[in-house]
Design a protein around this motif. Structure first.
Motif, mmCIF file in Angstrom:
data_model
loop_
_atom_site.group_PDB
_atom_site.id
_atom_site.type_symbol
_atom_site.label_atom_id
_atom_site.label_comp_id
_atom_site.label_asym_id
_atom_site.label_seq_id
_atom_site.Cartn_x
_atom_site.Cartn_y
_atom_site.Cartn_z
ATOM 1 N N THR A 18 0.820 -1.219 0.000
ATOM 2 C CA THR A 18 0.000 0.000 0.000
ATOM 3 C C THR A 18 0.852 1.266 0.000
ATOM 4 O O THR A 18 0.414 2.312 -0.437
ATOM 5 N N GLY A 19 2.104 1.148 0.469
ATOM 6 C CA GLY A 19 2.993 2.319 0.513
ATOM 7 C C GLY A 19 3.185 2.962 -0.836
ATOM 8 O O GLY A 19 3.316 4.181 -0.945
ATOM 9 N N ALA A 20 3.201 2.159 -1.892
ATOM 10 C CA ALA A 20 3.418 2.672 -3.241
ATOM 11 C C ALA A 20 2.257 3.545 -3.712
ATOM 12 O O ALA A 20 2.401 4.322 -4.641
ATOM 13 N N PHE A 21 1.093 3.409 -3.052
ATOM 14 C CA PHE A 21 -0.089 4.170 -3.477
ATOM 15 C C PHE A 21 -0.673 4.973 -2.321
ATOM 16 O O PHE A 21 -1.883 5.038 -2.155
ATOM 17 N N ALA A 22 0.241 5.576 -1.543
ATOM 18 C CA ALA A 22 -0.209 6.366 -0.388
ATOM 19 C C ALA A 22 -1.101 7.522 -0.815
ATOM 20 O O ALA A 22 -2.000 7.925 -0.087
ATOM 21 N N TRP A 23 -0.852 8.048 -2.035
ATOM 22 C CA TRP A 23 -1.666 9.158 -2.543
ATOM 23 C C TRP A 23 -3.127 8.739 -2.666
ATOM 24 O O TRP A 23 -4.029 9.554 -2.501
ATOM 25 N N PHE A 24 -3.357 7.438 -2.965
ATOM 26 C CA PHE A 24 -4.735 6.973 -3.117
ATOM 27 C C PHE A 24 -5.418 6.898 -1.757
ATOM 28 O O PHE A 24 -6.624 7.134 -1.649
ATOM 29 N N ASN A 25 -4.630 6.603 -0.729
ATOM 30 C CA ASN A 25 -5.169 6.635 0.640
ATOM 31 C C ASN A 25 -5.680 8.038 0.963
ATOM 32 O O ASN A 25 -6.737 8.204 1.568
ATOM 33 N N ASP A 26 -4.905 9.068 0.520
ATOM 34 C CA ASP A 26 -5.318 10.462 0.765
ATOM 35 C C ASP A 26 -6.659 10.751 0.103
ATOM 36 O O ASP A 26 -7.527 11.410 0.680
ATOM 37 N N LEU A 27 -6.823 10.263 -1.124
ATOM 38 C CA LEU A 27 -8.075 10.473 -1.863
ATOM 39 C C LEU A 27 -9.236 9.803 -1.138
ATOM 40 O O LEU A 27 -10.294 10.417 -0.946
ATOM 41 N N LEU A 28 -9.021 8.537 -0.717
ATOM 42 C CA LEU A 28 -10.083 7.818 0.004
ATOM 43 C C LEU A 28 -10.410 8.509 1.319
ATOM 44 O O LEU A 28 -11.576 8.605 1.708
ATOM 45 N N ALA A 29 -9.370 9.006 1.992
ATOM 46 C CA ALA A 29 -9.583 9.704 3.277
ATOM 47 C C ALA A 29 -10.423 10.960 3.076
ATOM 48 O O ALA A 29 -11.338 11.246 3.853
ATOM 49 N N SER A 30 -10.128 11.737 1.993
ATOM 50 C CA SER A 30 -10.887 12.970 1.746
ATOM 51 C C SER A 30 -12.334 12.648 1.362
ATOM 52 O O SER A 30 -13.262 13.343 1.781
ATOM 53 N N LEU A 31 -12.532 11.579 0.565
ATOM 54 C CA LEU A 31 -13.897 11.169 0.210
ATOM 55 C C LEU A 31 -14.658 10.727 1.457
ATOM 56 O O LEU A 31 -15.832 11.060 1.643
ATOM 57 N N GLU A 32 -13.952 9.971 2.301
ATOM 58 C CA GLU A 32 -14.530 9.476 3.555
ATOM 59 C C GLU A 32 -15.009 10.654 4.409
ATOM 60 O O GLU A 32 -16.129 10.654 4.931
ATOM 61 N N GLN A 33 -14.173 11.685 4.493
ATOM 62 C CA GLN A 33 -14.491 12.864 5.297
ATOM 63 C C GLN A 33 -15.669 13.636 4.708
ATOM 64 O O GLN A 33 -16.603 14.012 5.426
ATOM 65 N N LYS A 34 -15.619 13.864 3.372
ATOM 66 C CA LYS A 34 -16.695 14.621 2.707
ATOM 67 C C LYS A 34 -18.037 13.925 2.878
ATOM 68 O O LYS A 34 -19.067 14.562 3.102
#
Length: 561
Positions: free
Chosen positions: A439-455
């Protein structure tokens, strides 16, 4: 099933059948022509059936050389896709199989080149043997005719001339050797391993196609393989006169006394390849023009584990979900263009890509952006949009590894449509599955999921997106760390609220749960991942779809991003 495949891919099947049919027709027609036509009666006396093998494979080589450039004319394909926008989406989607067809034609070129080369090696050996023969046989007699004129049949004119000499000093021999070497280099450097790990090797060797086409056009000019001329056929037809050649008398009195005369077969490769080559030249000019249009870089984000995000703007740029662009950085290389999937949504006022280190070029690009802001050139976007996702009440999105990239665009776009109250959007629920070794290679995707989760939590729509992350590769330290922090509200691997699952998904239980939650819905299953995963998902779709039309149905879609 085969039936479903034919329904969804009828256009591909028709193109494949037509291509195969034309190849079989050309090979069979010209094989029989050169094996039976009387113009080549004497040529066959020396060469035997190897003549027909060489000429038939040459026709198929010309036909496939005509086709090889068409699937890589990206702008032509975009134009065709645009003109048939009113056609069914399945028809437009078949245009995305252009590289598959390109590879298929390339394999055919390799096959016919092998047949053509082997046949000509036999031919050269037989020419040589006939020239050296002193037994007064028909091949020997024919080989000694017109040695000092231009009406000869055997290109080997003396006993000292070797097969190697003909292969490396005559135009057909030398161009044949060069074409074959170029083709070997291009095919071997096109393997997935080379493309993924040494893209530059693949990129530069592929530009040897210019030498291939130049060699192909020149190859037949000298006309070493010959047939009897029309005038000579009228005077001394082989069916009537061949028998007299081996038993000629000094005081010849009959109408077969005159020696047959031979002429070359006209070079015709240029007729086959001229139109597609001109089309390709226009394609490259259009690409250069588009590349010169200014690209403004709005934002550069360096995500963890060296993933570079570029947010850009370009005049007149319009994208749709699931599309990709080609990127060039003149500071690194003026020639290299690399494809990247767009990770932004059409609703955003910029377009973005995420670049991870996957070779020399990407590493140098990331290093360059850490020190300066280089000029970037963009060509595109290309590819069919994945708007089918929006046609289902329930969507199951499955991304494996790097296959997660296109879903960034899809998830963002659906969220924008959802927020704006888009009346055409049928989607009420999304299930997203991400299978990843690291998952480390796609940490940016975690950020996207986190922002969607928050919104979604803020707008009270937390149940709109359910995502499940599966880590398929881990070590003991990760497992121990997870065990220590198991009671935390956020996941220790991704920092998200949804806990990472170790291992592979049990698709049977996943589909059962979705079917139970949506007993009367039509569910679209979308995959961007390997073929092995496609097979198991397709199987699950069939198993869990109800025969009752009023109950749950799963429709599988394999996206070619």
């Amino acid at each position: 099933t085969m039936g479903n495949w034919l329904v969804n891919h009828w256009f591909s099947a028709a193109v494949l059948a037509a291509w195969l049919g034309i190849n079989i027709f050309l090979f069979t027609y010209y094989f029989l022509f050169f094996d039976r036509d009387d113009h080549y009666f004497y040529t066959r006396a020396i060469l035997g059936s190897a003549l027909a093998w060489a000429r038939a494979s040459a026709k198929c080589l010309n036909f496939n050389s005509m086709l090889i450039l068409l699937p890589v004319c990206r702008n032509l394909l975009s134009f065709l896709r645009g003109t048939c926008s009113c056609c069914r989406r399945t028809l437009r989607k078949q245009l995305d199989h252009n590289l598959t067809f390109h590879k298929l034609v390339a394999y055919a070129l390799a096959l016919f080149t092998a047949v053509h080369t082997i046949a000509h090696l036999f031919n050269l050996e037989r020419y040589n043997h006939s020239q050296q023969a002193t037994d007064g046989s028909l091949p020997a007699v024919l080989s000694k005719m017109h040695l000092h004129g231009s009406k000869w049949l055997n290109p080997i004119h003396s006993n000292e001339t070797t097969v190697e000499y003909v292969a490396f000093t005559t135009i057909p021999g030398l161009t044949g050797v060069i074409i074959t070497l170029v083709l070997i280099l291009m095919v071997t450097s096109s393997t997935e391993f080379i493309r993924r790990n040494y893209f530059e090797v693949f990129w530069y060797t592929h530009h040897l196609f210019l030498i291939y086409f130049a060699g192909l056009v020149i190859h037949g000019i000298a006309g070493l393989v010959r047939g009897q001329t029309d005038e000579s056929m009228e005077d001394v037809h082989p069916r009537r006169c061949a028998q007299y050649l081996t038993e000629k008398y000094e005081d010849c009195w009959h109408d077969c006394c005159k020696d047959p005369e031979f002429g070359s077969i006209p070079a015709e490769s240029w007729k086959w390849v001229l139109a597609p080559f001109v089309l390709y030249v226009f394609e490259r000019i259009l690409r250069m023009w588009r590349a010169w249009q200014k690209v403004a870089i709005n934002k550069v984000v360096m995500h963890p584990t060296r993933v570079l995000e570029l947010q850009m703007q370009k005049k007149g740029f319009r994208m749709e979900v699931g599309q990709y662009i080609f990127v060039n950085c003149p500071a690194i290389s003026c020639l290299e263009w690399h494809p990247f999937t767009l990770t932004s949504a059409p609703e955003e006022d910029y377009f973005s890509i995420h670049i991870r280190v996957a070779g020399d070029w990407t590493e140098r690009l990331i290093d360059t952006f850490q020190h300066e802001m280089p000029r970037i050139e963009v060509d595109g976007p290309f590819g069919t949009a994945s708007e089918d996702v929006f046609q289902y009440e329930v969507a199951m999105l499955v991304g494996a590894g790097i296959g997660v990239t296109p879903f960034a665009s899809v998830l963002k776009s659906i969220w924008y449509k959802f927020q704006q109250g888009d009346q055409t959007l049928k989607t009420k629920k999304i299930y997203f599955y991400w299978l990843c070794r690291d998952t480390g290679a796609f940490a940016w995707f975690n950020d996207l999921l986190a922002s969607l989760e928050q919104k979604m939590a803020e707008s009270g729509k937390a149940d709109f997106l359910t995502y499940r992350l599966f880590l398929t590769g881990w070590n003991n330290s990760i497992a121990n760390n997870v065990a220590l922090h198991f009671d935390n509200t956020t996941d220790t691997v991704t920092g998200l609220r949804q806990k990472t699952i170790f291992g592979r998904p049990m698709w049977n239980s996943e589909f059962t749960a979705v079917a139970a939650a949506h007993p009367r819905s039509v569910v679209g299953v979308f995959l961007c991942g390997p073929q092995s995963l496609a097979k198991s998902l397709q199987k699950s779709c069939h198993q869990h779809s109800s025969l009752d039309p009023r109950k749950v149905k799963f429709y599988f879609n394999k996206e070619n991003f």
